[in-house]
Write a protein that holds these residues in place. Structure first.
Motif, PDB file in Angstrom:
ATOM      1  N   VAL A 395       0.852  -1.184   0.000  1.00  0.00           N
ATOM      2  CA  VAL A 395       0.000   0.000   0.000  1.00  0.00           C
ATOM      3  C   VAL A 395       0.892   1.240   0.000  1.00  0.00           C
ATOM      4  O   VAL A 395       2.100   1.143   0.212  1.00  0.00           O
ATOM      5  N   VAL A 396       0.297   2.378  -0.227  1.00  0.00           N
ATOM      6  CA  VAL A 396       1.069   3.611  -0.379  1.00  0.00           C
ATOM      7  C   VAL A 396       1.918   3.900   0.864  1.00  0.00           C
ATOM      8  O   VAL A 396       1.424   3.870   1.993  1.00  0.00           O
ATOM      9  N   ASP A 397       3.199   4.102   0.610  1.00  0.00           N
ATOM     10  CA  ASP A 397       4.180   4.519   1.634  1.00  0.00           C
ATOM     11  C   ASP A 397       4.562   3.436   2.642  1.00  0.00           C
ATOM     12  O   ASP A 397       5.283   3.724   3.596  1.00  0.00           O
ATOM     13  N   PHE A 398       4.120   2.199   2.418  1.00  0.00           N
ATOM     14  CA  PHE A 398       4.579   1.112   3.293  1.00  0.00           C
ATOM     15  C   PHE A 398       5.614   0.287   2.540  1.00  0.00           C
ATOM     16  O   PHE A 398       5.339  -0.241   1.460  1.00  0.00           O
ATOM     17  N   ASP A 399       6.823   0.168   3.108  1.00  0.00           N
ATOM     18  CA  ASP A 399       7.937  -0.508   2.438  1.00  0.00           C
ATOM     19  C   ASP A 399       7.845  -2.017   2.673  1.00  0.00           C
ATOM     20  O   ASP A 399       8.278  -2.530   3.704  1.00  0.00           O
ATOM     21  N   ILE A 400       7.302  -2.727   1.703  1.00  0.00           N
ATOM     22  CA  ILE A 400       7.113  -4.174   1.862  1.00  0.00           C
ATOM     23  C   ILE A 400       8.436  -4.921   1.734  1.00  0.00           C
ATOM     24  O   ILE A 400       8.626  -5.994   2.324  1.00  0.00           O
ATOM     25  N   GLU A 446       1.131   2.165  10.107  1.00  0.00           N
ATOM     26  CA  GLU A 446       0.543   3.315  10.790  1.00  0.00           C
ATOM     27  C   GLU A 446      -0.865   3.546  10.253  1.00  0.00           C
ATOM     28  O   GLU A 446      -1.264   2.984   9.231  1.00  0.00           O
ATOM     29  N   GLU A 447      -1.607   4.387  10.956  1.00  0.00           N
ATOM     30  CA  GLU A 447      -2.999   4.623  10.585  1.00  0.00           C
ATOM     31  C   GLU A 447      -3.116   5.126   9.147  1.00  0.00           C
ATOM     32  O   GLU A 447      -4.068   4.779   8.437  1.00  0.00           O
ATOM     33  N   VAL A 448      -2.134   5.913   8.702  1.00  0.00           N
ATOM     34  CA  VAL A 448      -2.191   6.473   7.341  1.00  0.00           C
ATOM     35  C   VAL A 448      -2.070   5.403   6.269  1.00  0.00           C
ATOM     36  O   VAL A 448      -2.372   5.653   5.102  1.00  0.00           O
ATOM     37  N   HIS A 449      -1.598   4.211   6.633  1.00  0.00           N
ATOM     38  CA  HIS A 449      -1.444   3.131   5.665  1.00  0.00           C
ATOM     39  C   HIS A 449      -2.707   2.291   5.515  1.00  0.00           C
ATOM     40  O   HIS A 449      -2.756   1.408   4.660  1.00  0.00           O
ATOM     41  N   ARG A 450      -3.714   2.515   6.355  1.00  0.00           N
ATOM     42  CA  ARG A 450      -4.848   1.591   6.418  1.00  0.00           C
ATOM     43  C   ARG A 450      -5.978   1.914   5.439  1.00  0.00           C
ATOM     44  O   ARG A 450      -6.859   1.091   5.226  1.00  0.00           O
ATOM     45  N   LYS A 451      -5.972   3.104   4.891  1.00  0.00           N
ATOM     46  CA  LYS A 451      -6.986   3.466   3.900  1.00  0.00           C
ATOM     47  C   LYS A 451      -6.288   4.182   2.741  1.00  0.00           C
ATOM     48  O   LYS A 451      -5.373   4.974   2.960  1.00  0.00           O
ATOM     49  N   PRO A 452      -6.736   3.907   1.518  1.00  0.00           N
ATOM     50  CA  PRO A 452      -6.129   4.615   0.385  1.00  0.00           C
ATOM     51  C   PRO A 452      -6.442   6.104   0.456  1.00  0.00           C
ATOM     52  O   PRO A 452      -7.534   6.505   0.872  1.00  0.00           O
ATOM     53  N   VAL A 453      -5.470   6.887   0.063  1.00  0.00           N
ATOM     54  CA  VAL A 453      -5.589   8.344   0.140  1.00  0.00           C
ATOM     55  C   VAL A 453      -5.755   8.923  -1.260  1.00  0.00           C
ATOM     56  O   VAL A 453      -5.055   8.528  -2.193  1.00  0.00           O
ATOM     57  N   ILE A 454      -6.696   9.815  -1.417  1.00  0.00           N
ATOM     58  CA  ILE A 454      -6.808  10.602  -2.643  1.00  0.00           C
ATOM     59  C   ILE A 454      -6.278  12.000  -2.326  1.00  0.00           C
ATOM     60  O   ILE A 454      -6.846  12.702  -1.479  1.00  0.00           O
ATOM     61  N   GLU A 455      -5.198  12.358  -2.974  1.00  0.00           N
ATOM     62  CA  GLU A 455      -4.599  13.683  -2.747  1.00  0.00           C
ATOM     63  C   GLU A 455      -5.224  14.678  -3.708  1.00  0.00           C
ATOM     64  O   GLU A 455      -5.171  14.498  -4.932  1.00  0.00           O
TER      65      GLU A 455
END
Length: 574
Positions: A395-400, A446-455
């Motif tokens: 997911v966005v910004d999480f380094d797998i 982190e919480e910011v990784h749990r839902k996709p973000v539309i910028e």
């Protein structure tokens, strides 16, 4: 899926006004550009009018001189050269690019793509022995090899030299090759770090042309292959990649090579092709051969010089792609059922699924489908050659890649980058890996990784939607990671003329108090009966309930007339 809407930061009034004056754009456009690093007339000029003269000197890349020296020795001594690449789009386009260029002045070359099922990812033992047994003295490895320490050592013992051209994250030690070209090396001072595998291959032929005092314009026909690699491998479209993608799109739209022209015909692309067309229509077709059969077919298509032959080859690739889609749909359905079963008892932060008979060629696609539905770091595993082998997506910004690295003790091998990786492990280690990976993700997520973000770039009033505005937006392309297509917010609107298309999509005119303009909105998937059986959204729109949307602006052509439409990314009702 629920999205988080996030407004991009607004630049200072002074900076917005200054840039607006310098390049004659309104404050909304000025702010969008500043958020993309365009803050002055000079940077705006480079952004809107990229030039191939801005490409970096390829000899700035660590080991480039050694690589070119070795190729020149091979040519001078009439040695056989093998161009070796991975079986995905990046690997096959890289092989087609380097092989085609070398073939213009040297004929003792061939190419080699490992079999996904018999050899696995990257440089294989079989591939090394093939080179040695067939008297290839030099192997140029593309889009792979950065961790192939043992295989390069074996090659050395067998009298085969390697040049590695890779863009993946290196390990602590590098292979003992003649040259290791990878801008992500800690000791590499190359100014741009985000090249694709084919991008590194392009730098190699650029350096070779420079050494041989060949005019660099001879390289431009290869940019159509390079933009396919950049788009399909989802690398950032910034810096050097943006220049290469810009000119690659120009090439593919005006004078594409026969193989790509045949793929465009097969995909029924009749309009100007963009990055998203490559990602969703061209890339999957090139990938299909390597996923289900052998990627050699894709390279043969890409290096075709006769359009009629290319069209025949593209038909075969298209048939394989249709089969691939069927596998993809069936395995995705099974994966969703497994996740639903797990979710009934435990709430997970990650998804790791294993089934021994899943088709290895589509598990990466299935991982992406799982993220679309459940939005969490995902690894899909199947059994191959007695091992569990898998594809990871993030997911966005999480380094797998880093999360997998923490589980290295359970793995035979792994490789990749922040958003995508591959791994192999003993089948008996899968349950322990599931638990360990879950533990690692839980500690890092982190919480910011749990839902996709539309910028959101900015908010518009409907009367601000016009061709003067859109024509500047269009010039901000090519869009992709690092230079995303502008997302606009329209607030406190309501709908008229609501129409359901194919039981899935919505078409309506959006209306805003005090505004004359009533553009058409297209909401793909907004009326999907499986997700919304009562048509709640349709009823709310027909009832003229107020809503906000975030959308992209597009041009639509119908019966020789053009109009501006809004493609809805998400909708929220009051």
């Amino acid at each position: 899926m629920e999205y988080v809407w996030k407004q991009k930061p607004r630049a200072s009034t002074e900076l917005i006004e200054q840039l607006g004056r310098d390049i004659n754009v309104n404050p909304i456009l000025a702010n969008m550009l500043i958020n993309r690093g365009v803050e002055s007339y000079e940077t705006a000029k480079n952004y809107f009018r990229p030039s191939l003269s801005q490409l970096h000197d390829p000899f700035l890349m660590k080991d480039m001189k050694e690589a070119i020296d070795r190729i020149e020795i091979a040519v001078d001594q009439n040695e056989k050269i093998l161009v070796y690449g991975d079986y995905d789009v990046d690997g096959t386009t890289a092989v087609a690019l380097v092989y085609s260029f070398l073939q213009t002045f040297y004929d003792k070359i061939d190419f080699y793509i490992p079999d996904r099922y018999k050899e696995g990812y990257g440089i294989s033992d079989k591939g090394v022995r093939f080179a040695a047994e067939n008297d290839y003295k030099l192997v140029i490895a593309l889009d792979c090899g950065i961790k192939a320490i043992e295989k390069v050592n074996l090659a050395k013992e067998l009298g085969v030299d390697f040049i590695i051209c890779d863009h993946h994250t290196p390990g602590e030690d590098l292979p003992k090759a003649v040259a290791v070209l990878d801008a992500k090396r800690n000791d590499c001072q190359y100014p741009y770090k985000e090249l694709s595998g084919a991008g590194v291959g392009f730098k190699l032929i650029q350096a070779l042309a420079k050494r041989r005092e060949i005019d660099e314009s001879i390289l431009y026909p290869y940019l159509d292959l390079l933009v396919v690699s950049i788009a399909a491998d989802i690398v950032p479209i910034t810096g050097e990649n943006r220049i290469l993608a810009y000119y690659g799109l120009d090439r593919i739209n005006n004078t594409p090579r026969p193989g790509l022209k045949a793929l465009m015909l097969s995909a029924k692309i009749e309009k100007e092709i963009g990055i998203s067309d490559i990602v969703f229509k061209i890339g999957p077709r090139i990938n299909a051969s390597g996923r289900l059969e052998h990627a050699k077919a894709s390279v043969e298509l890409l290096i075709s010089t006769d359009l009629n032959l290319a069209i025949e080859r593209a038909k075969l690739v298209d048939e394989v792609n249709t089969t691939r889609r069927n596998f993809d749909e069936n395995i995705t359905k099974e994966a969703f059922e497994m996740i639903a079963e797990r979710e009934a008892s435990v709430e997970w932060n990650s998804t790791v699924l294993f089934k021994e008979d899943w088709h290895k060629g589509v598990i990466g696609i299935v991982a992406s489908r799982c993220i679309e539905k459940y939005y969490r770091p995902t690894i899909i595993l199947t059994e191959s050659n007695g091992k569990a082998t898998g594809s990871a997506r993030s997911v966005v910004d999480f380094d797998i890649y880093e999360a997998i690295a923490e589980c290295a003790g359970l793995l035979d091998q792994f490789g990749g980058h922040k958003y995508a990786a591959g791994l192999t492990l003993p089948v008996e280690n899968v349950p322990d890996f599931q638990q360990m990976f879950e533990s690692v993700v839980k500690s890092r997520i982190e919480e910011v990784h749990r839902k996709p973000v539309i910028e959101i770039d900015d908010e518009l009033l409907l009367d601000q939607i016009n061709y003067k505005f859109y024509n500047i937006l269009k010039q901000m392309a090519p869009f992709g990671p690092g230079n995303t297509e502008p997302i606009l917010r329209i607030s406190q609107a309501y709908a008229e003329n609501v129409i359901i298309l194919k039981d899935k999509h919505l078409r309506f005119n959006i209306v805003q108090d005090g505004q004359v303009t009533k553009p058409v909105c297209l909401g793909f998937g907004l009326a999907d009966r499986a997700k919304d059986p009562d048509h709640t959204i349709v009823k709310m729109l027909q009832g003229k309930m107020r809503f906000d949307i975030v959308a992209e602006m597009r041009e639509n052509f119908f019966r020789d007339k053009s109009s501006l439409q809004l493609y809805v990314k998400d909708i929220k009702f009051d």
